[in-house]
Design an enzyme around this catalytic site. Structure first.
Site, short mmCIF file in Angstrom:
data_model
loop_
_atom_site.label_atom_id
_atom_site.label_comp_id
_atom_site.label_asym_id
_atom_site.label_seq_id
_atom_site.Cartn_x
_atom_site.Cartn_y
_atom_site.Cartn_z
N TYR A 1 -25.92 12.60 -87.95
CA TYR A 1 -27.17 13.52 -87.47
C TYR A 1 -28.36 13.87 -88.74
O TYR A 1 -29.52 13.74 -88.36
CB TYR A 1 -27.09 14.65 -86.97
CG TYR A 1 -26.24 14.19 -85.37
CD1 TYR A 1 -26.87 13.68 -84.34
CD2 TYR A 1 -24.75 14.11 -85.49
CE1 TYR A 1 -26.45 13.42 -83.15
CE2 TYR A 1 -24.30 13.52 -84.17
CZ TYR A 1 -24.85 13.19 -83.06
OH TYR A 1 -24.51 12.72 -81.89
N ASN B 1 -33.86 12.38 -75.25
CA ASN B 1 -34.12 12.37 -76.44
C ASN B 1 -34.03 13.59 -77.40
O ASN B 1 -34.17 14.92 -76.90
CB ASN B 1 -35.66 11.77 -76.75
CG ASN B 1 -35.70 10.42 -76.16
OD1 ASN B 1 -34.62 9.98 -75.59
ND2 ASN B 1 -36.94 10.15 -75.89
N ASP C 1 -35.15 13.85 -80.39
CA ASP C 1 -36.28 14.09 -81.31
C ASP C 1 -37.35 15.21 -80.86
O ASP C 1 -37.42 15.52 -79.59
CB ASP C 1 -36.98 12.53 -81.62
CG ASP C 1 -37.76 11.95 -80.33
OD1 ASP C 1 -38.47 12.77 -79.75
OD2 ASP C 1 -37.22 10.76 -79.94
N HIS D 1 -30.12 16.69 -73.69
CA HIS D 1 -29.40 16.48 -74.82
C HIS D 1 -29.41 17.29 -75.96
O HIS D 1 -29.01 16.79 -76.93
CB HIS D 1 -29.01 14.95 -74.76
CG HIS D 1 -28.65 14.25 -73.68
ND1 HIS D 1 -28.81 13.03 -73.73
CD2 HIS D 1 -28.01 14.92 -72.90
CE1 HIS D 1 -28.20 12.58 -72.42
NE2 HIS D 1 -27.68 13.59 -71.92
N CYS E 1 -22.47 30.45 -89.90
CA CYS E 1 -23.36 30.66 -88.90
C CYS E 1 -24.26 32.00 -89.40
O CYS E 1 -23.28 32.88 -89.56
CB CYS E 1 -22.63 31.00 -87.51
SG CYS E 1 -23.38 32.11 -86.14
N ASN F 1 -40.00 0.84 -67.79
CA ASN F 1 -39.11 0.34 -68.89
C ASN F 1 -39.41 -0.86 -69.55
O ASN F 1 -40.07 -1.59 -68.96
CB ASN F 1 -37.52 0.41 -68.37
CG ASN F 1 -36.61 0.69 -69.24
OD1 ASN F 1 -36.65 1.53 -70.16
ND2 ASN F 1 -35.26 0.42 -68.71
P1 OAD Z 1 -30.68 3.50 -74.22
O1 OAD Z 1 -30.60 2.85 -75.51
O2 OAD Z 1 -29.39 3.45 -73.33
O3 OAD Z 1 -31.67 2.74 -73.36
C1 OAD Z 1 -33.12 2.40 -73.88
C2 OAD Z 1 -33.92 1.79 -72.67
O4 OAD Z 1 -35.33 1.70 -73.27
C3 OAD Z 1 -33.48 0.60 -72.42
O5 OAD Z 1 -33.55 0.38 -71.07
C4 OAD Z 1 -34.59 -0.56 -73.08
O6 OAD Z 1 -35.12 -1.56 -72.25
C5 OAD Z 1 -35.62 0.68 -73.11
N1 OAD Z 1 -36.82 0.37 -74.02
C6 OAD Z 1 -36.48 -0.12 -75.25
N2 OAD Z 1 -37.87 -0.33 -75.96
C7 OAD Z 1 -38.80 -0.04 -75.09
C8 OAD Z 1 -40.22 0.09 -75.15
N3 OAD Z 1 -40.79 0.05 -76.35
N4 OAD Z 1 -40.81 0.83 -74.01
C9 OAD Z 1 -39.87 1.08 -73.18
N5 OAD Z 1 -38.94 0.95 -72.89
C10 OAD Z 1 -38.04 0.56 -73.98
O7 OAD Z 1 -31.14 5.00 -74.24
P2 OAD Z 1 -30.97 6.11 -73.23
O8 OAD Z 1 -30.92 5.62 -71.73
O9 OAD Z 1 -31.75 7.09 -73.78
O10 OAD Z 1 -26.89 10.37 -75.24
O11 OAD Z 1 -29.51 6.45 -73.65
C11 OAD Z 1 -29.36 7.85 -72.69
C12 OAD Z 1 -28.22 8.46 -73.64
O12 OAD Z 1 -27.15 7.72 -74.13
C13 OAD Z 1 -28.93 9.09 -74.97
O13 OAD Z 1 -29.48 10.49 -74.81
C14 OAD Z 1 -27.87 9.39 -76.09
C15 OAD Z 1 -27.11 7.94 -75.47
O14 OAD Z 1 -25.61 8.04 -75.96
C16 OAD Z 1 -26.02 11.17 -76.08
O15 OAD Z 1 -25.94 10.95 -77.36
C17 OAD Z 1 -25.34 12.32 -75.47
#
Ligand code: OAD
Length: 232
Positions: A53, A89, A91, A106, A133, A198
């Site tokens: 992290y 996200n 960030d 998250h 802490c 997406n």
């Molecule tokens: P993923 O990495 O699972 O998915 C990212 C998505 O963004 C994919 O469907 C890609 O097709 C899409 N993508 C990539 N580049 C892109 C772009 N330039 N424009 C638009 N889309 C794009 O990420 P998340 O769905 O955010 O949780 O993952 C969900 C959660 O899984 C996260 O919050 C994290 C992770 O494990 C925890 O850590 C608890």
């Protein structure tokens, strides 16, 4: 006043230089989830988890919001109804792009959390094992991010917003992580029109009324311009 609820994922920050999780070469191809994103992993090797992290915090601090973040901030400003941004996200790019009241389900890289007393404070750029802490002085500081096996934040509030949504959009998320992946079903139950923006179809793509594929910096500003055009 139609309410819009937007769920964002790692894809919206990809063009700001922050890697996604599940795309080729993504974070989960480089690190084991069990090691860096579970309470058990942290208990086993806190230095490894802090290292993961800390590196992401440094990277996120350098990243700049892109046209998709800016477009959502414009939508919040100019749409005649409420626009709620819920992000997976960690960030701060939505806020850096001008968005307000973003729900970080998250957690945030910028935050530290005491695993013992629940106190929260701004994280230093580098967190260290055993850092005390400031409230209870326990050596129990951890990143204020939600790990697998933990309950995401502010879920009641999110479900309330979904129940009142007229439009629901999922942007840059693979639809592989619950409960966020099921928000589209809540929105459908509320009678919302649903749209996925997406790069590639998500796992839940068939649930959406409308899909727009392409990089977020192109699809999101175009969608926002259309919506604002319709509201005039
Ligand atoms: P993923 O990495 O699972 O998915 C990212 C998505 O963004 C994919 O469907 C890609 O097709 C899409 N993508 C990539 N580049 C892109 C772009 N330039 N424009 C638009 N889309 C794009 O990420 P998340 O769905 O955010 O949780 O993952 C969900 C959660 O899984 C996260 O919050 C994290 C992770 O494990 C925890 O850590 C608890």
């Amino acid at each position: 006043m139609q309410k819009i609820v937007i769920l964002t994922g790692a894809g919206i920050s990809a063009e700001s230089g922050l890697g996604t999780f599940r795309d080729e070469g993504g974070l989960w191809a480089q690190h084991r989830i069990e090691d860096v994103a579970t309470p058990e992993g942290f208990a086993r090797d806190p230095a490894l988890v802090h290292g993961f992290y800390n590196a992401r915090r440094v990277q996120a601090a350098k990243a700049r919001p892109n046209a998709a973040h800016a477009a959502l901030a414009r939508l919040q400003r100019d749409w005649p109804g409420e626009v709620i941004i819920v992000t997976q996200n960690v960030d701060g790019l939505h806020e850096a792009g001008g968005a307000e009241d973003v729900i970080h389900m998250h957690g945030v890289l910028a935050g530290a959390l005491c695993a013992a007393c629940g106190h929260r404070w701004p994280a230093p750029e580098e967190m260290a094992v055993g850092e005390p802490c400031p409230a209870c002085n326990g050596p129990t500081a951890r990143p204020d991010v939600v790990w697998f096996g933990e309950m995401p934040y502010r879920m009641d509030e999110i479900y309330d917003h979904l129940a009142g949504a007229a439009i629901f959009a999922a942007i840059g998320t693979s639809g592989q992580v619950y409960p966020a992946a099921a928000f589209v079903h809540e929105a459908i139950a509320a009678g919302a029109r649903t749209v996925e923006l997406n790069l590639d179809p998500s796992d839940t793509v068939s649930s959406f009324d409308e899909t727009r594929f392409g990089p977020a910096t192109q699809t999101v500003p175009a969608w926002v311009t259309e919506l604002l055009g319709q509201s005039e």
